[in-house]
Design a protein around this motif. Structure first.
Motif, PDB file in Angstrom:
ATOM      1  N   PRO A 175      44.704  36.974  49.568  1.00 21.13           N
ATOM      2  CA  PRO A 175      44.466  38.377  49.194  1.00 21.13           C
ATOM      3  C   PRO A 175      44.471  39.301  50.410  1.00 21.13           C
ATOM      4  O   PRO A 175      43.987  38.948  51.472  1.00 21.13           O
ATOM      5  CB  PRO A 175      43.080  38.355  48.556  1.00 21.13           C
ATOM      6  N   VAL A 181      39.658  44.750  46.304  1.00 25.79           N
ATOM      7  CA  VAL A 181      39.905  44.413  44.915  1.00 25.79           C
ATOM      8  C   VAL A 181      39.947  45.702  44.094  1.00 25.79           C
ATOM      9  O   VAL A 181      39.116  46.589  44.270  1.00 25.79           O
ATOM     10  CB  VAL A 181      38.779  43.493  44.375  1.00 25.79           C
ATOM     11  N   PRO A 183      39.597  38.140  35.706  1.00 24.97           N
ATOM     12  CA  PRO A 183      40.676  38.018  36.686  1.00 24.97           C
ATOM     13  C   PRO A 183      41.727  37.016  36.205  1.00 24.97           C
ATOM     14  O   PRO A 183      41.401  36.039  35.552  1.00 24.97           O
ATOM     15  CB  PRO A 183      39.966  37.525  37.948  1.00 24.97           C
TER      16      PRO A 183
END
Length: 93
Positions: free
Chosen positions: A24, A28, A9
């Motif tokens: 976020p 993901v 990441p």
């Protein structure tokens, strides 16, 4: 080929002012250059010879240098081509 074990990441450096909300949102997802497209690598012979000569002349086991080029999407959108056309040996300092 998508290999999630090798994916790392990325994050942006800390700053005093943010241009967006860093929280976020959503699930993901993985993003990999070869997941949807067929990659091709093209390298100039002169660049490869310069890099080889520099590596051969260098006595150190670790060599820091840069290979510079351009990334282009093919006309049909099915493939990408990375063309490496410059070698930069970098600096020791």
């Amino acid at each position: 080929r998508f290999v999630p074990e090798r994916m790392v990441p990325f994050s942006f450096p800390l700053s005093k002012c943010a241009l967006w909300d860093p929280v976020p949102i959503g699930d993901v997802i993985g993003s990999h250059i070869a997941y949807y497209r067929n990659p091709k690598l093209s390298m100039m012979e002169k660049t490869l010879r310069l890099a080889y000569r520099h590596a051969k002349q260098n006595e150190k086991k670790l060599l820091s240098c840069f290979l510079l080029g351009t990334l282009a999407v093919d006309e049909g959108g099915e493939g990408i081509t990375l063309t490496i056309d410059r070698f930069d040996p970098g600096r020791e300092v």
